[in-house]
Design an enzyme around this catalytic site. Structure first.
Site, PDB file in Angstrom:
ATOM      1  N   ASP A 152       0.947  -0.872   0.119  1.00  0.00           N
ATOM      2  CA  ASP A 152       0.480  -0.079   0.048  1.00  0.00           C
ATOM      3  C   ASP A 152       1.379   1.043   0.201  1.00  0.00           C
ATOM      4  OD1 ASP A 152       1.128  -1.156   2.675  1.00  0.00           O
ATOM      5  OD2 ASP A 152      -0.483   0.664   3.494  1.00  0.00           O
ATOM      6  N   ASP A 153       0.786   2.286  -0.684  1.00  0.00           N
ATOM      7  CA  ASP A 153       1.120   3.942  -0.699  1.00  0.00           C
ATOM      8  C   ASP A 153       2.641   3.858  -1.367  1.00  0.00           C
ATOM      9  OD1 ASP A 153      -1.265   4.235   0.412  1.00  0.00           O
ATOM     10  OD2 ASP A 153      -0.803   4.306   3.080  1.00  0.00           O
TER      11      ASP A 153
END
Length: 902
Positions: free
Chosen positions: A317-318
Site C-alpha cells: 500500500d501507499d
C-alpha cells in the site's frame, strides 16, 4: 480620526499577550488596543445469546457467547481451589486461572490430576487433559470437540461431589479464552451455575499497527498484547509506517535494542495466544523480479521466524506507481492496462509463498495490494487476484480508504473483483493519522452483522495513541467474535468501565470525556458531542425564552468537564489518561471559557458592560489556552517532537457556543466589519497536486474546497497568487488545514512575502503553526504577487492544504505606530474580537490608530474594547475634539455629540 497618546507604555505593550480586538461599523466606532457525560449506553443485561436463552441473573460476558444459559450450582472460589491441568498444560492459562482464583479470595493449587478435596477447576483440551471430558459431561455439558478454532466450553456446578468449573478449549487458545470468560462471570467471589458453548465467527480478529506518525512505544505494544488476549482478539499485525526497518531500510536486519524489543514482543504475543504477524513494506524501492531482493525478503523473515514469528505479510500500500529497476520494466511491459504492476507483484508474492512460506509450514501469506479499496472491478484487481496463489490472504479497506459502512453485498462484490476466497478487512477506524488533532471514542458501527459469512476477519487500524484506541479495539473484539449479537453501545460502555475502574465517579468522568469525541468525519451522518450538545441546546432555548442564567444541566456538565484532569487521573488504565491528556486539558479550558461566556451573557442582560467585557476576555484567554498545540508529532528527523498539534475536542460544540455568545457581545457593541475589496487572482504552487485537489480551489471563494499537495513542503516551497497587475494591497488571509481552528496538513513555519515582479520579494511577516494566516498592512503596499513560503520542514512530513487565499485592497484604517508581527491596524476594526491591533514598538507622543469614513457620519457613541492608554478623539471640520481618556481600559463607551464627524 481618533488619536491615541499612550500614558503607560509598559502596561500598553506587555499587559496582554493574547489577541484583542476592536470594531467599527455604521454610526458606532469601536477601537481596541490589544497591545501586549450523557453516558454511552450501559452494558446490556444478559438476554438471548446465540441459540440459547440466558437468565437475567447471569453476568454479562463480552464478546457475547454463542450459547449461554444458567445450569447447576454456584461455585464459590474461597479456600483451596484445585486447578486440574492434565499433562502439558498451557502455562499462560494456568497462570491466568491462578490469578483469577487469588483475586476471588481463593488459594489456587495446581495439579495434573484431581486428588484431594475442595473446589476444582479443570482446564485444557481433551487431548492434553482427558479428565476434562468426564468433568464436562458430569456438569451436563458437551465437550469442545468439533468447535471452530478458538472455541471453548465452560460449565460449572457440582461434579464428583465437588463444586467444579470446567474450562475446555477446542485448542489451547480456546482454553485461554474460556478462562477470560470465567474472569467476567465471577460476582462476589462466586461463579454462577452456567453452561457456555462458544466460538468466534471470524477467524482473524485484532489490530494492524499501520498508521503514519509516532509509532507505539514498546511498553504500549506489550500492553496491547495483554488487552487483545483479554478481549479474545487473536491477531496483531506489525507494520508501523515510520519503522524504517520495515520500509526505507527494509533489507536491514534488526539489531541491538531493537532486536531485543522485537524478541520480547513476539514472545509476549505467543504466550498469550496472539498471532504476531510481521508485515514488510518493500514497495518503495524493490525490484520485484530480483533474486537478490527475494533473498533479502526471506532473510528478513528468517530473522523474525527465529524469534517465534509464524505469520508473514507483504504490504504493497501507499507506494509509487512505477518500477524501480530495468529488469522489471523489461519483464513486465506497460501496455496501459495496469497488468504490469499486478503481474510483478503477484509473481513476487507467489515466489515467497512457494519458496518460503509453505516449505517452513507457516501460516498463509498475507498482503494488501496497491489498489486496496472499492468493490468494483478494474484491470489491476482482476489481474492481481487471478495471478496470485489462491491461499494468499488479501486485505481491503472497504469502498473507501475510510468506510462509513461495510455491507455484505460490498464484500461479496470485492471478493469477485479481486478474485479471492480469502478477503479480509483492513478497517481504517479509529485511526487518526489524517486527523492527528482528534481522538475517536465513538463506538464501531456500520459493519453488517453477517459479514462473517463472506470474509476471514477484520483488523482495526488504531490511533497513534495506543491506550486511547482501546475502546474501539474492544468493539472490534466483540463484533468479530459474534457480529449478530454485537451491541455497539453496550460494548463501548463495558470497555469504558473497564478502563476507568470500579470507582463510579471515574466511570462517569470517562463517559463525559468520551461524549466530547464522538464525531467521526468519514461518515455522512454523525453525532457531535451529543450530551454536551443537548445541554447547550437547552441553554439557548431557555435563553430565547427569557432566562438569562445557565441551565443546571449545562452548569453541571461544564463543571464536570473542568474537573476532568483531576477525575480521570485515577483511571485503572493510566495509559489512557496519559494518551488523552492533551484533549482532557483542552476540554477543561474550553469548558472554563464557556463558563465565562455564560457569565458574560448574564452581565449583558443586566446592562453591566464592565463585567461582560471582563468575562469576555477571561473566556478569550481560556480559548487561547485551549488552542495551544500540545499534541506531539513525528518530527522531520523521525523523532517525536512535543507540542506540535492543537487538540480538537468537543466535536465543534465548544466553538459553536463561543461564536454565538461572542456574536451577542459584538451585537451589543454595535460592531460590524469594514468592507474590503478582494482581488481576483491566479493561484499556483511550487508543490505537486494530490489527485483532483488542484490549485484553482485556493481562490474559488469556497473554503470547503481546497488545494492539496502530494508531498510535504521543502524549505522554500510555496503557494502563490498573481493579481494580474500591481495593486494596492492592504490585507491577506490564507486559510490552511481542514478548519480555522485545527492544525493538520498546512505550512507550519511560514513567511508571507509580496513582490511587484515575482523576482524580488519582501517578507511581510512570519507565522508558526497558524491554520489561518491573517495579515493587515499598517500602510498599504504595492504588489502583484503574494505567496506563503515554507521556512522550515513540516513536523511528521505533513502535506499542505490551502482552502482559501484572499488578497484585499487597503481599508480606511491607518496608524503611524508599526504593528507587531502578525497583526495590523485593520484588526482593530474587523468586528472580530479574536483579532487585535498590537503595537510592535514603544509608542511615543503623537502615535495614533485611526479610521476615516468616506462620508461624514453621526457618532452616537464610541466603544473601546482592549487595553491601552491615551486620548479618544473625533474630527469634525478639520478640528480634533477629545471625547475621553483611555487608561488601561478593558472596555469603555464614550458618548459624543450627534454632529457629523469623520
Amino acid at each position: 480620526m481618533t488619536t491615541l497618546t499612550p500614558r503607560n507604555t509598559r502596561q500598553l505593550v506587555k499587559r496582554h499577550t493574547s489577541a484583542r480586538s476592536a470594531t467599527v461599523l455604521g454610526t458606532v466606532v469601536a477601537i481596541a488596543f490589544g497591545l501586549t457525560g450523557a453516558s454511552v449506553a450501559p452494558a446490556r443485561a444478559s438476554g438471548e445469546t446465540g441459540s440459547t436463552t440466558t437468565t437475567s441473573t447471569l453476568p454479562t460476558v463480552f464478546p457475547a457467547p454463542q450459547e449461554m444459559h444458567a445450569s447447576g450450582d454456584q461455585v464459590p472460589l474461597s479456600g483451596k481451589v484445585l486447578i486440574v491441568t492434565g499433562d502439558n498444560p498451557d502455562a499462560s492459562t494456568v497462570a491466568l486461572v491462578s490469578r483469577i482464583v487469588t483475586a476471588a479470595g481463593g488459594n489456587p493449587v495446581v495439579s495434573r490430576t484431581a486428588t484431594g478435596g475442595g473446589k476444582r477447576i479443570y482446564l485444557g483440551t481433551v487431548a492434553n487433559n482427558p479428565a476434562i471430558d468426564d468433568a464436562v459431561d458430569g456438569l451436563g455439558a458437551k465437550n469442545a470437540t468439533g468447535l471452530k478454532a478458538d472455541g471453548y466450553v465452560l460449565a460449572s456446578g457440582r461434579y464428583d461431589g465437588y463444586p467444579t468449573v470446567a474450562l475446555n478449549g477446542v485448542d489451547q487458545r480456546g482454553t485461554y479464552y474460556a478462562a477470560q470468560t470465567l474472569r467476567q462471570l465471577i460476582t462476589h467471589k462466586v461463579v454462577p451455575g452456567v453452561s457456555i458453548r462458544d466460538w468466534p465467527l471470524m477467524s482473524i480478529r485484532g489490530a494492524i499497527e499501520g498508521f503514519y506518525g509516532i509509532p507505539w512505544s514498546h511498553q504500549a505494544r506489550l500492553d496491547q498484547m495483554a488487552f487483545y488476549g483479554e478481549h479474545k482478539m487473536n491477531t496483531y499485525i506489525y507494520t508501523p509506517k515510520d519503522d524504517q526497518l520495515l520500509r526505507a531500510k527494509w533489507r536491514t536486519p534488526y539489531s541491538g535494542a531493537a532486536l531485543d524489543r522485537m524478541k520480547e514482543l513476539v514472545k509476549t504475543a505467543n504466550d498469550i495466544h496472539v498471532d504476531f504477524t510481521f508485515a514488510l513494506s518493500p514497495g518503495n524501492d524493490i525490484c520485484y523480479s530480483s533474486d537478490a531482493d527475494l533473498k533479502a525478503t526471506e532473510a528478513k523473515f528468517d530473522q523474525l521466524r527465529s524469534l517465534g514469528v509464524r505469520s508473514f505479510y507483504i504490504a504493497l500500500d501507499d507506494i509509487p506507481l512505477s518500477f524501480h529497476c530495468a529488469a522489471d520494466k523489461a519483464k513486465y511491459p506497460d501496455n496501459g492496462d495496469w497488468h504490469w504492476l499486478a503481474d510483478a507483484q503477484a509473481d513476487y508474492l507467489n515466489r515467497i509463498n512457494q519458496d518460503y512460506i509453505k516449505p517452513n509450514g507457516l501460516a498463509p501469506l498475507q498482503t494488501v495490494p496497491t489498489n486496496y479499496n472499492g468493490s468494483g472491478p478494474d484491470p489491476y484487481k482482476a489481474e492481481f487476484g487471478t495471478r496470485l496463489d489462491d491461499d494468499v490472504l488479501v486485505q481491503w479497506t472497504g469502498e473507501g480508504v475510510f468506510s462509513d459502512t461495510i455491507t455484505a453485498a460490498s464484500v461479496q462484490r470485492a471478493s469477485t473483483s479481486y478474485n479471492t476466497d480469502h478477503l479480509y478487512i483492513w478497517d481504517n477506524f479509529p485511526v487518526n493519522d489524517g486527523k492527528r488533532g482528534r481522538l475517536f471514542l465513538n463506538p464501531l458501527t456500520g459493519r453488517a452483522p453477517d459479514l462473517y459469512k463472506y470474509i476471514d476477519g477484520i483488523t482495526s487500524n488504531p490511533m497513534i495513541e495506543p491506550y486511547a484506541s482501546m475502546p474501539a479495539l474492544a468493539n472490534y473484539g466483540d463484533y468479530t467474535w459474534n457480529g449478530p449479537k454485537y451491541d455497539a453501545n453496550a460494548s463501548m460502555s463495558a470497555v469504558l468501565d473497564e478502563l476507568a475502574g470500579p470507582d463510579q465517579g471515574t466511570r462517569t468522568a470517562l463517559r463525559t470525556f468520551a461524549d466530547l469525541n464522538q464525531e467521526w468525519p468519514y461518515r455522512a451522518s454523525t453525532q457531535k458531542a451529543p450530551a454536551l450538545s443537548k445541554d447547550i441546546a437547552a441553554f439557548w432555548q431557555a435563553r430565547s425564552g427569557g432566562s438569562s442564567g445557565a441551565t443546571p444541566a449545562l452548569d453541571q456538565r461544564l463543571a464536570a468537564i473542568v474537573a476532568l484532569p483531576r477525575t480521570l487521573a485515577g483511571m485503572a488504565q493510566p495509559g489512557f489518561a496519559r494518551d488523552a491528556a492533551p484533549w482532557v486539558n483542552a476540554a477543561a479550558k474550553w469548558a472554563t471559557a464557556l463558563q465565562h461566556e455564560i457569565a458574560m451573557l448574564t452581565a449583558l442582560d443586566a446592562g453591566d458592560g464592565s463585567t461582560a467585557t471582563r468575562e469576555y476576555f477571561a473566556a478569550q484567554d481560556a480559548v487561547a489556552d485551549a488552542k495551544k498545540p500540545t499534541v506531539p508529532d513525528q518530527g522531520s528527523n523521525g523523532e517525536p517532537e512535543p507540542n506540535q498539534i492543537v487538540p480538537s475536542v468537543g466535536d465543534g460544540a465548544f466553538e459553536a457556543f463561543t461564536t454565538k455568545a461572542n456574536n451577542e457581545f459584538i451585537s451589543w457593541l454595535g460592531a460590524k466589519p469594514i468592507d474590503t475589496k478582494g482581488y481576483s487572482s491566479t493561484p499556483s504552487s511550487s508543490m505537486g497536486t494530490y489527485s483532483s485537489y488542484g490549485v484553482s480551489k485556493m481562490t474559488d471563494n469556497d473554503p470547503s474546497s481546497y488545494y492539496w499537495s502530494n508531498a510535504a513542503p521543502s524549505v522554500g516551497s510555496n503557494v502563490q497568487v498573481d493579481l494580474g497587475a500591481t495593486q494596492q494591497v492592504g490585507s491577506v488571509v490564507v486559510r490552511q488545514s481542514d478548519s480555522d481552528s485545527q492544525t493538520g496538513d498546512m505550512i507550519y513555519h511560514a513567511a508571507l512575502d509580496y513582490s511587484t515582479d515575482g523576482e524580488h520579494w519582501t517578507t511581510a511577516a512570519e507565522f508558526d503553526t497558524k491554520p489561518v494566516v491573517r495579515y493587515t498592512f499598517d500602510t498599504p503596499v504595492q504588489a502583484r504577487y503574494v505567496r506563503l513560503r515554507a521556512t522550515a520542514l513540516n513536523p511528521g512530513g505533513k502535506w499542505v492544504k490551502i482552502r482559501d487565499f484572499a488578497v484585499s485592497a487597503t481599508s480606511p484604517v491607518s496608524s503611524n505606530l508599526p504593528a507587531a508581527n502578525g497583526s495590523g491596524a485593520a484588526d482593530a476594526f474587523d468586528a472580530d474580537l479574536g483579532t487585535a491591533y498590537q503595537a510592535g514598538s514603544k509608542p511615543v507622543e503623537g502615535s495614533f490608530l485611526a479610521r476615516t469614513y468616506a462620508d461624514p457620519v453621526s457618532l452616537q457613541q464610541v466603544s473601546v474594547v482592549g487595553t491601552g492608554a491615551g486620548e479618544l478623539q473625533v474630527q469634525h471640520d478639520g478640528t480634533w475634539t477629545t471625547i475621553g481618556a483611555l487608561a488601561g481600559v478593558r472596555h469603555t463607551r464614550q458618548v459624543t455629540s450627534t454632529r457629523p464627524g469623520r
